[in-house]
Design a protein around this motif. Structure first.
Motif, mmCIF file in Angstrom:
data_model
loop_
_atom_site.group_PDB
_atom_site.id
_atom_site.type_symbol
_atom_site.label_atom_id
_atom_site.label_comp_id
_atom_site.label_asym_id
_atom_site.label_seq_id
_atom_site.Cartn_x
_atom_site.Cartn_y
_atom_site.Cartn_z
ATOM 1 N N ARG A 138 0.839 -1.206 0.000
ATOM 2 C CA ARG A 138 0.000 0.000 0.000
ATOM 3 C C ARG A 138 0.874 1.256 0.000
ATOM 4 N N LEU A 143 -3.069 3.337 5.042
ATOM 5 C CA LEU A 143 -3.838 2.464 4.146
ATOM 6 C C LEU A 143 -3.594 1.000 4.466
ATOM 7 N N PHE A 144 -2.352 0.670 4.792
ATOM 8 C CA PHE A 144 -2.022 -0.726 5.094
ATOM 9 C C PHE A 144 -2.759 -1.188 6.355
ATOM 10 N N GLU A 393 -8.756 2.778 -2.992
ATOM 11 C CA GLU A 393 -8.861 1.557 -2.195
ATOM 12 C C GLU A 393 -10.298 1.054 -2.286
#
Ligand SMILES: [Zn+2]
Length: 411
Positions: A138, A143-144, A393
């Motif tokens: 990511r 985001l991860f 995403e």
């Protein structure tokens, strides 16, 4: 030997690099650092094994951390945390260790996998690893971590609901002294309440200041919070806030327990998403997503088409669309990728959210931007001709399916 070893020879080799070579070297060093971190983890795990009491249920020596602490100049607490991480990653998360050794993720992301899967069974932890690592590291740690939370909710929805209920009972407010006559007031709240409270404070703060108000937005929000809590009289205008609740169509129907999302927060358990999406409360705006590929299906409409279009693009993009930028879409500009003056259309296939900085950067013309269709896949080409592909995403964790392209909703 590592390729960039001539970088270690002194300042001269680096001083002679051009911008493209600097970028290549930085990426190589980061990969090499990840490989060394994986080697350190394996070594520490072996040390734990050597210091464990023999038997069917081995116990790690309580003094192992002290040995490591002295050798590596760490506190005993930090050394114990490293040993625990090494033991966990090596024994429970082999795919994570392999990804770290290959430089596909960094140590921070490996630690995030270990944290997120700590309370899961071995089978569920492996499923989370597989889901999250399949899409790579990511663009940011945020985001991860969001992808991890989404995967945990997906593989263990019952456990997720139970953990949420347990954590909800831990809600609290704390105060702590700080330097220079300051203190911090801290609250641990359910995500929906915290988001609603913050958005309300933010909306009041934006309306509160006169045009020549010298206070920053941070100062205004702090003043609004204090006024509200202390019941100080203030002529705040009533404000209306709306917070998006993203829910897969089949979750809303109760057919599955795929997780939903709270805009500005990230993944939430299916039951909570259903409750908020169905709440008879104007605060929550229901956003339906495709249960198959996680793309945006529909945002409950507003009266004015232009606002509906803006909301659709902001909801699709979530943040500024420059890779790694986390500025929320609601605080970004809507950019025509092909300028309107050059015939660019005003629809999701030509609109992108960009923060002011990256909007300016794009218009300076050094970076090239290509938006492929209405689902928001973007290709950035840097001044050094490096190509970066990004997609928004998805709202559920799955491998995105680029075909077929959905017709954008009529605005
Ligand atoms: Zn940005």
């Amino acid at each position: 030997m590592c390729p960039p070893c001539d970088a270690c020879a002194g300042p001269e080799p680096i001083a002679g690099l051009d911008a493209d070579a600097c970028l290549t070297l930085m990426a190589t060093i980061v990969q090499e650092k990840a490989r060394l971190d994986a080697a350190l983890i394996r070594t520490q795990a072996r040390f734990v094994e050597l210091r464990s009491a023999a038997g069917p249920d081995p116990v790690v020596s309580e003094f192992a951390a002290s040995e490591i602490a002295i050798e590596l100049d760490l506190s005993c607490g930090a050394a114990a945390a490293q040993l625990k991480l090494a033991h966990t990653v090596t024994c429970r998360l082999p795919a994570t260790l392999a990804a770290l050794a290959a430089g596909a993720i960094d140590l921070g992301r490996a630690r995030a996998v270990a944290d997120a899967t700590d309370s899961l069974s071995q089978v569920h932890a492996a499923a989370v690893e597989e889901k999250v690592l399949a899409r790579g590291g990511r663009a940011s740690h945020t985001l991860f971590r969001q992808a991890l939370r989404r995967a945990v909710l997906a593989v263990d929805p019952d456990g997720a609901q139970r953990r949420h209920e347990k954590q909800r009972r831990e809600r609290q407010v704390r105060i702590g002294p700080l330097d220079d006559g300051m203190a911090e007031l801290w609250a641990f709240l359910p995500a929906a309440d915290a988001q609603a409270a913050y958005q309300h404070i933010d909306a009041l703060a934006r309306c509160a200041g006169a045009p020549d108000d010298p206070r920053s937005m941070d100062e205004r929000r702090a003043d609004v919070l204090t006024d509200l809590l202390l019941g100080r009289h203030h002529d705040y205008e009533p404000v209306h806030i709306e917070i998006g609740v993203i829910v897969p169509a089949d979750t809303l129907l109760g057919l599955t327990d795929a997780p939903g999302e709270l805009a500005g927060h990230g993944p939430i358990p299916a039951g909570l998403a259903r409750d908020l999406a169905c709440a008879a409360n104007a605060t929550w705006r229901r956003i339906l997503t495709d249960p198959v590929d996680g793309s945006l299906l529909d945002v409950s409409r507003r009266r004015f088409p232009s606002a509906a279009l803006a909301r659709h693009v902001q909801t699709r993009d979530r943040t500024c669309r420059f890779p790694s930028c986390r500025k929320p879409a609601a605080a970004c500009d809507l950019d025509h990728v092909q300028p309107h003056a050059d015939g660019g259309t005003t629809d999701p296939a030509n609109l992108l959210t960009l923060c002011r900085r990256h909007h300016r950067m794009k218009h300076k013309g050094n970076w090239l931007v290509d938006l492929a269709g209405s689902r928001g896949s973007v290709t950035w080409t840097s001044p050094e001709k490096r190509v970066h592909h990004t997609g928004p995403e998805p709202y559920i964790d799955c491998i995105p399916n680029p075909e077929p392209e959905l017709d954008p909703p009529p605005f």
